[in-house]
Motif scaffolding. Structure first.
Motif, short mmCIF file in Angstrom:
data_model
loop_
_atom_site.label_atom_id
_atom_site.label_comp_id
_atom_site.label_asym_id
_atom_site.label_seq_id
_atom_site.Cartn_x
_atom_site.Cartn_y
_atom_site.Cartn_z
N ALA A 266 40.00 8.18 34.15
CA ALA A 266 39.21 9.40 33.79
C ALA A 266 40.02 10.65 33.67
O ALA A 266 41.13 10.82 34.36
N GLY A 267 39.94 11.45 32.30
CA GLY A 267 40.77 12.48 32.04
C GLY A 267 40.55 13.75 32.93
O GLY A 267 41.29 14.38 33.24
N HIS A 268 39.19 13.77 33.52
CA HIS A 268 38.82 14.82 34.14
C HIS A 268 37.86 14.40 35.48
O HIS A 268 37.12 13.55 35.01
N GLY B 239 37.65 -4.05 23.16
CA GLY B 239 37.61 -2.69 22.68
C GLY B 239 36.88 -2.00 24.15
O GLY B 239 36.87 -0.73 24.27
N PHE B 240 36.14 -3.03 25.12
CA PHE B 240 35.65 -2.30 26.39
C PHE B 240 36.44 -1.70 27.19
O PHE B 240 36.43 -0.42 27.49
N ALA B 241 37.34 -2.49 27.60
CA ALA B 241 38.51 -1.73 28.45
C ALA B 241 39.22 -0.79 28.08
O ALA B 241 39.50 0.20 28.63
N ASP B 242 39.44 -0.73 26.43
CA ASP B 242 40.43 0.34 25.96
C ASP B 242 39.54 1.74 25.95
O ASP B 242 39.99 2.78 25.67
N SER B 243 38.22 1.52 25.88
CA SER B 243 37.32 2.86 25.79
C SER B 243 36.70 3.31 27.26
O SER B 243 36.25 4.45 27.46
N TRP B 244 36.89 2.43 28.47
CA TRP B 244 36.39 2.75 29.60
C TRP B 244 37.22 4.04 30.06
O TRP B 244 38.54 4.41 29.89
N GLY B 245 36.31 4.77 30.56
CA GLY B 245 36.79 6.49 31.10
C GLY B 245 36.82 7.38 30.01
O GLY B 245 36.83 8.69 30.15
N THR B 246 36.78 6.90 28.60
CA THR B 246 36.90 7.74 27.34
C THR B 246 35.73 7.94 26.93
O THR B 246 35.24 8.90 26.92
N SER B 247 35.23 7.09 26.52
CA SER B 247 33.65 6.97 25.73
C SER B 247 32.57 6.05 26.20
O SER B 247 31.71 5.83 25.83
N ILE B 248 33.34 5.05 27.15
CA ILE B 248 32.23 4.26 27.79
C ILE B 248 32.41 4.89 29.32
O ILE B 248 33.63 4.75 30.10
N VAL B 249 31.29 5.14 29.97
CA VAL B 249 31.57 5.90 31.29
C VAL B 249 30.18 5.33 32.19
O VAL B 249 29.12 4.76 31.62
N PRO B 250 30.22 5.47 33.54
CA PRO B 250 29.27 4.82 34.42
C PRO B 250 28.29 5.96 34.79
O PRO B 250 27.11 5.48 35.26
N CYS B 251 28.62 7.33 34.84
CA CYS B 251 27.85 8.14 35.47
C CYS B 251 27.40 9.40 34.82
O CYS B 251 28.31 10.16 34.20
N PRO B 252 26.21 9.68 34.83
CA PRO B 252 25.93 11.09 33.85
C PRO B 252 26.16 12.46 34.84
O PRO B 252 26.45 13.42 34.19
N TYR B 253 26.14 12.15 36.03
CA TYR B 253 26.64 13.51 36.82
C TYR B 253 27.93 13.71 36.62
O TYR B 253 28.39 14.95 36.72
N CYS B 254 29.00 12.71 36.40
CA CYS B 254 30.44 12.93 36.26
C CYS B 254 30.56 13.39 34.88
O CYS B 254 31.60 14.06 34.55
N ASP B 255 29.91 12.90 33.79
CA ASP B 255 30.40 13.35 32.45
C ASP B 255 29.08 13.49 31.42
O ASP B 255 29.56 13.63 30.19
N GLY B 256 28.00 13.61 31.96
CA GLY B 256 26.84 13.78 30.76
C GLY B 256 26.90 15.23 30.43
O GLY B 256 26.59 15.34 29.32
N GLY C 253 34.92 23.88 43.05
CA GLY C 253 36.17 24.39 43.25
C GLY C 253 37.40 23.69 42.34
O GLY C 253 38.50 24.15 42.16
N HIS C 254 36.92 22.53 41.75
CA HIS C 254 37.88 21.58 41.04
C HIS C 254 37.20 21.15 39.77
O HIS C 254 37.76 20.20 39.13
N ASP C 255 36.16 21.64 39.28
CA ASP C 255 35.38 21.08 38.33
C ASP C 255 36.39 21.12 36.98
O ASP C 255 36.97 22.20 36.64
N HIS C 256 36.26 20.05 36.02
CA HIS C 256 36.96 19.74 35.16
C HIS C 256 38.67 19.80 35.45
O HIS C 256 39.34 19.98 34.42
N LYS C 257 39.00 19.23 36.49
CA LYS C 257 40.44 19.01 36.58
C LYS C 257 40.76 17.46 36.50
O LYS C 257 39.89 16.72 36.97
#
Length: 297
Positions: free
Chosen positions: A40-42, A118-135, A48-52
């Motif tokens: 994950a990029g962020h 392509g799934f693993a290559d996109s994991w954490g960028t445009s394939i994500v598991p959690c709306p609270y983390c990335d929504g 206190g650490h949002d978007h880091k």
């Protein structure tokens, strides 16, 4: 002898070490340096650490722990555990044998990527598991949801708080008629067929390609691949586990203790639903506190 050996030095393990170190308890943290969210990029939703970047948060945590003389961080793998409460032995990949009165297992899980190009290559960028983390970052965009079972219906209902542009990919699952009817009422299309490829550019989805020949464009894809613990120490110890829709987690009581006295667990390894940095940190802190309290004279 250590008071506590912590196996796994990501958010849960370091949070446990902090509480124990502040109580003057001798702690050794063993870590392989491969946290689950390294893709994950962020990190989001972390007060206190949002978007880091998660690695930056962990680096700052390790630096802060350096002021506690009772805490030792060791970059190594735990290969085996023996003994019992007040006399555990941990054997490391460096050939060292460490002793401790208590153990905290926080070695997390690894996500098992499906065999889809392509799934693993996109994991954490445009394939994500959690709306609270990335929504929030992709709110209002076109979301795809990979159906993994009846629990996906709750995900679809949940996702409507972020977007009204949803497409469900059945991915070979038979969706119950009553759930299909509910999706239709919500005007959420269901795309049949198995996903055979994620067409992407540097991890950003262009289309989800199906064995029916359809290519469906979405902006982001929410998926819940199965996962497994990142080590097998719990198996050799015979610890009780709990089945979840995506894999197993360790069973713990209200004090984070596993089925073996003196062994505690925290983080994704012991979180059945919605794992997150915040939850891992809280669980790790509580595991450290409860382990300390269990050693009081």
């Amino acid at each position: 002898m250590n008071d506590v050996i912590i196996i796994g030095g990501s958010f849960a393990g370091l949070a446990a070490a902090l509480q124990l170190g502040r109580a003057g308890r001798k702690v050794t943290v063993l870590d392989t340096g491969l946290p689950r969210n390294r893709f994950a990029g962020h990190s989001h939703g972390v007060l206190g650490h949002d978007h880091k970047p998660p690695q930056d948060i962990l680096a700052a945590a390790r630096q802060q722990l350096a002021r506690y003389p009772a805490i030792r961080l060791v970059a190594t793998r735990a290969d085996n555990i023996s003994g019992a409460i007040d006399d555990f032995s941990v054997f490391t990949s460096d050939g060292e044998t460490l002793k401790a009165r208590r153990l905290i297992l926080s070695y997390g899980v690894v996500d098992q990527m499906p065999n889809v190009p392509g799934f693993a290559d996109s994991w954490g960028t445009s394939i994500v598991p959690c709306p609270y983390c990335d929504g929030f970052e992709v709110a209002g965009q076109h979301w795809g949801v990979v159906w993994s079972g009846p629990q996906s219906h709750q995900s679809v209902r949940l996702f409507r708080d972020w977007t009204d542009k949803l497409t469900v990919f059945a991915d070979g699952h038979d969706i119950a008629p009553e759930l299909q009817a509910d999706l239709a009422l919500r005007k959420i299309p269901v795309v049949d067929g198995r996903i055979v490829e994620i067409a992407h550019h540097t991890g950003h989805i262009e289309t989800v390609n199906l064995d029916t020949g359809r290519h469906v464009a979405v902006d982001i894809l929410f998926a819940q691949p199965r996962n497994k613990p990142s080590a097998s120490l719990h198996e050799s110890l015979g610890l009780a586990t709990v089945d979840t829709p995506t894999g197993i987690v360790l069973k713990v009581d209200e004090r984070r203790q596993t089925s073996i006295p003196g062994i505690y667990a925290a983080g994704d390894l012991a979180t059945p639903f919605l794992p997150s940095v915040t939850q891992s940190t809280w669980q790790g802190a509580m595991a450290g506190i409860f382990a300390q309290q269990s050693m009081l004279a």
